[in-house]
Design a protein around this motif. Structure first.
Motif, PDB file in Angstrom:
ATOM      1  N   GLN A  47       0.838  -1.201   0.000  1.00  0.00           N
ATOM      2  CA  GLN A  47       0.000   0.000   0.000  1.00  0.00           C
ATOM      3  C   GLN A  47       0.874   1.252   0.000  1.00  0.00           C
ATOM      4  O   GLN A  47       0.577   2.223  -0.704  1.00  0.00           O
ATOM      5  N   PHE A  48       1.962   1.224   0.758  1.00  0.00           N
ATOM      6  CA  PHE A  48       2.903   2.344   0.768  1.00  0.00           C
ATOM      7  C   PHE A  48       3.470   2.571  -0.630  1.00  0.00           C
ATOM      8  O   PHE A  48       3.619   3.710  -1.073  1.00  0.00           O
ATOM      9  N   GLU A  83      -8.255  -0.162  -3.621  1.00  0.00           N
ATOM     10  CA  GLU A  83      -9.542  -0.156  -2.916  1.00  0.00           C
ATOM     11  C   GLU A  83      -9.354  -0.028  -1.410  1.00  0.00           C
ATOM     12  O   GLU A  83     -10.078   0.719  -0.743  1.00  0.00           O
ATOM     13  N   LYS A  84      -8.372  -0.738  -0.845  1.00  0.00           N
ATOM     14  CA  LYS A  84      -8.088  -0.624   0.595  1.00  0.00           C
ATOM     15  C   LYS A  84      -7.680   0.807   0.942  1.00  0.00           C
ATOM     16  O   LYS A  84      -8.117   1.359   1.959  1.00  0.00           O
ATOM     17  N   LEU A  85      -6.846   1.411   0.106  1.00  0.00           N
ATOM     18  CA  LEU A  85      -6.413   2.787   0.355  1.00  0.00           C
ATOM     19  C   LEU A  85      -7.572   3.771   0.194  1.00  0.00           C
ATOM     20  O   LEU A  85      -7.661   4.766   0.926  1.00  0.00           O
ATOM     21  N   ARG A  86      -8.475   3.498  -0.752  1.00  0.00           N
ATOM     22  CA  ARG A  86      -9.661   4.345  -0.936  1.00  0.00           C
ATOM     23  C   ARG A  86     -10.548   4.290   0.302  1.00  0.00           C
ATOM     24  O   ARG A  86     -11.043   5.312   0.779  1.00  0.00           O
ATOM     25  N   GLN A  87     -10.726   3.080   0.851  1.00  0.00           N
ATOM     26  CA  GLN A  87     -11.540   2.911   2.057  1.00  0.00           C
ATOM     27  C   GLN A  87     -10.954   3.677   3.247  1.00  0.00           C
ATOM     28  O   GLN A  87     -11.691   4.128   4.119  1.00  0.00           O
ATOM     29  N   LYS A  88      -9.652   3.837   3.265  1.00  0.00           N
ATOM     30  CA  LYS A  88      -8.980   4.581   4.342  1.00  0.00           C
ATOM     31  C   LYS A  88      -8.935   6.079   4.059  1.00  0.00           C
ATOM     32  O   LYS A  88      -8.439   6.850   4.876  1.00  0.00           O
ATOM     33  N   GLY A  89      -9.426   6.488   2.882  1.00  0.00           N
ATOM     34  CA  GLY A  89      -9.435   7.902   2.521  1.00  0.00           C
ATOM     35  C   GLY A  89      -8.088   8.431   2.053  1.00  0.00           C
ATOM     36  O   GLY A  89      -7.884   9.641   1.989  1.00  0.00           O
ATOM     37  N   LEU A  90      -7.172   7.533   1.684  1.00  0.00           N
ATOM     38  CA  LEU A  90      -5.819   7.942   1.297  1.00  0.00           C
ATOM     39  C   LEU A  90      -5.682   8.156  -0.207  1.00  0.00           C
ATOM     40  O   LEU A  90      -4.756   8.843  -0.652  1.00  0.00           O
ATOM     41  N   VAL A  91      -6.590   7.574  -0.996  1.00  0.00           N
ATOM     42  CA  VAL A  91      -6.617   7.790  -2.443  1.00  0.00           C
ATOM     43  C   VAL A  91      -8.062   7.974  -2.884  1.00  0.00           C
ATOM     44  O   VAL A  91      -8.994   7.576  -2.181  1.00  0.00           O
ATOM     45  N   SER A  92      -8.221   8.581  -4.047  1.00  0.00           N
ATOM     46  CA  SER A  92      -9.561   8.720  -4.628  1.00  0.00           C
ATOM     47  C   SER A  92      -9.566   8.057  -5.991  1.00  0.00           C
ATOM     48  O   SER A  92      -8.519   7.950  -6.643  1.00  0.00           O
ATOM     49  N   ARG A  93     -10.733   7.599  -6.379  1.00  0.00           N
ATOM     50  CA  ARG A  93     -10.938   6.991  -7.706  1.00  0.00           C
ATOM     51  C   ARG A  93     -12.049   7.769  -8.386  1.00  0.00           C
ATOM     52  O   ARG A  93     -13.088   8.012  -7.795  1.00  0.00           O
ATOM     53  N   GLY A 111      -3.752  11.321   2.323  1.00  0.00           N
ATOM     54  CA  GLY A 111      -2.650  10.437   1.956  1.00  0.00           C
ATOM     55  C   GLY A 111      -1.322  11.172   1.918  1.00  0.00           C
ATOM     56  O   GLY A 111      -0.297  10.665   2.393  1.00  0.00           O
ATOM     57  N   LEU A 112      -1.321  12.378   1.352  1.00  0.00           N
ATOM     58  CA  LEU A 112      -0.104  13.191   1.306  1.00  0.00           C
ATOM     59  C   LEU A 112       0.368  13.561   2.704  1.00  0.00           C
ATOM     60  O   LEU A 112       1.567  13.535   2.997  1.00  0.00           O
ATOM     61  N   ALA A 113      -0.581  13.887   3.583  1.00  0.00           N
ATOM     62  CA  ALA A 113      -0.227  14.244   4.962  1.00  0.00           C
ATOM     63  C   ALA A 113       0.410  13.051   5.683  1.00  0.00           C
ATOM     64  O   ALA A 113       1.386  13.214   6.428  1.00  0.00           O
ATOM     65  N   MET A 114      -0.137  11.866   5.454  1.00  0.00           N
ATOM     66  CA  MET A 114       0.433  10.682   6.094  1.00  0.00           C
ATOM     67  C   MET A 114       1.839  10.411   5.568  1.00  0.00           C
ATOM     68  O   MET A 114       2.753  10.094   6.329  1.00  0.00           O
TER      69      MET A 114
END
Length: 151
Positions: A47-48, A83-93, A111-114
């Motif tokens: 994911q990273f 999809e996992k990253l989208r669910q965490k709010g770190l990426v958008s589709r 995601g950028l902040a993290m």
């Protein structure tokens, strides 16, 4: 600790065989160090990697095929990772209006902040601290040798 001590093997066929085992063993060790560090942020190394790729393209978006092509581990299930990253709010589709089959993926502000929070540690508390016993010159030489090996 030496490779021989770590894997409890005294002899190798030759230095090339030892180097091969050493690279595989060290790669696995480094992966585990990285995974342990990323666990604090509730993400996996794969994911990273997706986040790192999307940050590199930011503010542009990438399609899934573009992300897959840039992945370190080519066997990763990129669709599932996104999809996992989208669910965490770190990426958008976002589905493109002009081509409904194309999905644009981008890293979110969250995601950028993290990623920035991870970067702040630089070599100190981050997984990069494993390199602190190497000089910059040794690290450049290591990179040169690894590039030459793949070349």
């Amino acid at each position: 600790m030496s490779l021989e001590q770590d894997i409890k093997q005294e002899k190798f066929q030759n230095e090339f065989h030892k180097a091969s085992i050493n690279i595989l063993y060290t790669g696995s060790w480094l992966y585990n160090v990285h995974a342990a560090y990323l666990k604090k942020f509730d993400i996996t190394p794969e994911q990273f990697n997706v986040l790192r790729i999307l940050r590199g393209a930011h503010p542009q978006s990438l399609m899934l095929a573009d992300i897959s092509a840039r992945m370190i581990d080519k066997n990763s299930n990129c669709t599932r990772l996104v999809e996992k990253l989208r669910q965490k709010g770190l990426v958008s589709r976002e589905i493109r209006e002009d081509n409904r089959r194309q999905v644009d993926i981008r890293v979110t502000d969250k995601g950028l902040a993290m990623l920035k929070k991870m970067d702040l540690n630089d070599r100190g508390a981050s997984f990069l601290s494993v390199f602190e016993n190497l000089t910059k010159k040794e690290t450049r030489e290591l990179n040169r040798i690894l590039d030459k090996l793949r070349g």
